[in-house]
Design an enzyme around this catalytic site. Structure first.
Site, PDB file in Angstrom:
ATOM      1  N   ARG A 223       0.842  -1.211   0.000  1.00 35.49           N
ATOM      2  CA  ARG A 223       0.000   0.000   0.000  1.00 35.49           C
ATOM      3  C   ARG A 223       0.869   1.251   0.000  1.00 35.49           C
ATOM      4  O   ARG A 223       1.805   1.362   0.782  1.00 35.49           O
ATOM      5  CB  ARG A 223      -0.886  -0.013   1.251  1.00 35.49           C
ATOM      6  CG  ARG A 223      -1.562   1.313   1.573  1.00 35.49           C
ATOM      7  CD  ARG A 223      -2.457   1.156   2.797  1.00 35.49           C
ATOM      8  NE  ARG A 223      -2.998   2.415   3.270  1.00 35.49           N
ATOM      9  CZ  ARG A 223      -2.563   3.085   4.334  1.00 35.49           C
ATOM     10  NH1 ARG A 223      -1.526   2.607   5.032  1.00 35.49           N
ATOM     11  NH2 ARG A 223      -3.125   4.208   4.701  1.00 35.49           N
TER      12      ARG A 223
ATOM     13  N   LYS B  77     -13.009   3.290   1.590  1.00 29.38           N
ATOM     14  CA  LYS B  77     -12.600   3.184   2.994  1.00 29.38           C
ATOM     15  C   LYS B  77     -13.752   3.686   3.859  1.00 29.38           C
ATOM     16  O   LYS B  77     -14.225   4.805   3.689  1.00 29.38           O
ATOM     17  CB  LYS B  77     -11.345   4.021   3.235  1.00 29.38           C
ATOM     18  CG  LYS B  77     -10.124   3.420   2.551  1.00 29.38           C
ATOM     19  CD  LYS B  77      -8.919   4.301   2.673  1.00 29.38           C
ATOM     20  CE  LYS B  77      -8.372   4.384   4.087  1.00 29.38           C
ATOM     21  NZ  LYS B  77      -7.164   5.229   4.157  1.00 29.38           N
TER      22      LYS B  77
END
Length: 480
Positions: free
Chosen positions: A35, A222
């Site tokens: 990430r 998210k």
């Protein structure tokens, strides 16, 4: 022997993971996705890191995916002048406009519309909720007066959460647009958007991606705002994955509600057959210690048992002292719990008859049948990766081997639970293809003589259409 675990590990890149050697060791220990946190990203360093990861994929046969995580409208206070401590009952002004150094009486806020959006009585939380203020009044132009409810040190650049305020700021800030365009230029595999509130936020990012890229880049929403939890059905319709970002979520909603929300979101993702990542503070103590706490071990295990596709490390691998050891520990926890009979996957067949109903139905029955006949592998040929998402969501006990000639999805699918992708570009007759695929499964030690393989294919195979065929083969020989 194939990699044992099926739950994937997402590791955040940072100063601790800047060498190719460290990245290689992390891949060896079970990292599947890297990430990039665009809250702290330098483009040149990111380019360098992506290049290293792709070289490692090519040299050692890994399929590590790259996830670009956009910051979203993260609100912060400005720089403080020296050491500032606020006490209960104090009054302080949050001001927008021209930047200045903050004091005990007055602090700069990065969110320009705050005076227009704030209402008396609403809470302002700072530094992950360590400091709590209540809005007293606003001049609707540039200043908000607030009273300290819970005091402590007020530090520079700390994050601000406004759980009760209806924020008018767009989900994609100017910085996000710039970061997204850069990420697209680097051909990342996935993109995550922070602080999603509505489906429109995702549509905006999707439009930006299609404007700058000829390929689809799947989007992860998210979930860290109460509005996102309320609007989850609409959000799920417009994203390709979910991330339960428990840090901000636990500040925006009462922390004790987060465990049930986590379970609810995992179930929602399963129902939509999209992957879900559990993130934040999973192995936090391993930033500076070689041993995780018992609570952290339990947390990782419970996330796996909830049915997460992936568990994520943030500071542990970006700035921590033991980035390789933390992946090893996490892999060990995953392996020890993920095959437990205590994990229940809701098994209801697809019932909405969309144009892909046949494919969905074949995938559902393949997963069930694999469990019934104890097949070791379900193999599928795919061009879009769609069948991989479908089979993975049913969590069969078998390994899911995906064969594709589409190089882009080789790495993309690495986020999905239980999926291992292989490059395969021979599309001959079905018999030959299935024989080929079975040979590869043998060669990679996923099966041995006497094992069953379930193969899914689209007939006729050259047309690369939708999956419409399920075939069961018993391996009679592994010497090719």
């Amino acid at each position: 022997m194939p990699e044992q675990k099926k739950t994937k590990i997402v590791a955040t890149l940072g100063p601790a993971t800047s060498s190719k050697e460290t990245l290689k060791q992390m891949l060896d220990e079970g990292a599947n996705v890297f990430r990039i946190n665009f809250s702290h990203a330098d483009y040149d360093a990111v380019k360098e890191r992506i290049k290293m990861i792709r070289e490692l994929n090519d040299e050692y046969g890994y399929n590590a995916a790259i996830l670009a995580d956009l910051q979203g409208p993260k609100l912060r206070v400005g720089i403080m002048k020296g050491e500032v401590i606020v006490n209960e009952g104090d009054e302080i002004i949050f001001a927008t406009g021209k930047r200045f150094e903050g004091t005990k009486e007055r602090v700069y806020m990065t969110y320009d519309n705050f005076p227009q959006d704030a209402k008396p009585g609403e809470k302002i939380l700072l530094d992950d909720g360590k400091l709590i203020f209540e809005v007293v009044s606003t001049d609707k132009k540039s200043e908000v007066k607030a009273r300290v409810i819970q005091g402590g040190p007020l530090r520079s650049k700390k994050g601000v959460n406004l759980p009760n305020t209806n924020i008018s700021q767009p989900a994609l800030t100017e910085k996000d647009i710039e970061d997204a365009i850069f990420a697209i230029s680097q051909d990342v595999d996935w993109m995550a958007l922070s602080f999603v509130r509505h489906a429109e936020d995702l549509m905006e990012l999707e439009a930006l991606i299609s404007e700058h890229s000829e390929h689809k880049i799947p989007i992860i929403a998210k979930i860290e705002k109460p509005e996102a939890v309320e609007n989850i059905d609409k959000i799920v319709a417009y994203c390709d994955g979910l991330m339960v970002a428990r840090g901000d979520l636990g500040v925006e909603i009462p922390a004790q509600e987060v465990p049930l929300v986590q379970k609810q979101l995992v179930l929602r993702a399963k129902k939509a057959r999209i992957p879900v990542i559990i993130a934040t503070q999973m192995m936090e103590t391993m930033i500076s210690s070689l041993t995780p706490t018992r609570a952290e071990v339990n947390d990782v295990a419970n996330s796996v048992m909830d049915g997460a596709d992936a568990v994520m490390l943030s500071g542990e691998t970006s700035v921590g002292q033991f980035p390789v050891q933390v992946i090893r520990q996490m892999s060990n926890i995953i392996k020890s719990v993920e095959d437990s009979h205590l994990i229940q996957v809701p098994q209801s067949p697809p019932h909405i008859r969309t144009k892909r109903y046949i494919t969905k139905s074949v995938c559902y029955h393949a997963a069930n049948m694999a469990n019934e006949i104890d097949a070791k592998v379900i193999s599928t040929l795919t061009n879009s990766g769609y069948t991989a998402f479908q089979i993975s969501a049913w969590r069969p006990k078998a390994h899911i081997l995906v064969f594709t000639s589409n190089k882009r999805i080789l790495t993309q699918l690495n986020l999905l639970w239980g999926v291992r992708a292989f490059y395969y570009d021979k599309y001959v007759s079905t018999d030959e293809t299935i024989e080929d695929v079975n040979k590869i499964a043998c060669k990679e030690s996923f099966v041995e003589v006497g094992d069953m393989i379930i193969s899914l294919a689209a007939m006729p195979i050259q047309e690369k259409g939708m999956v419409n065929t399920l075939r069961v083969t018993e391996i009679t020989s592994c010497s090719f």
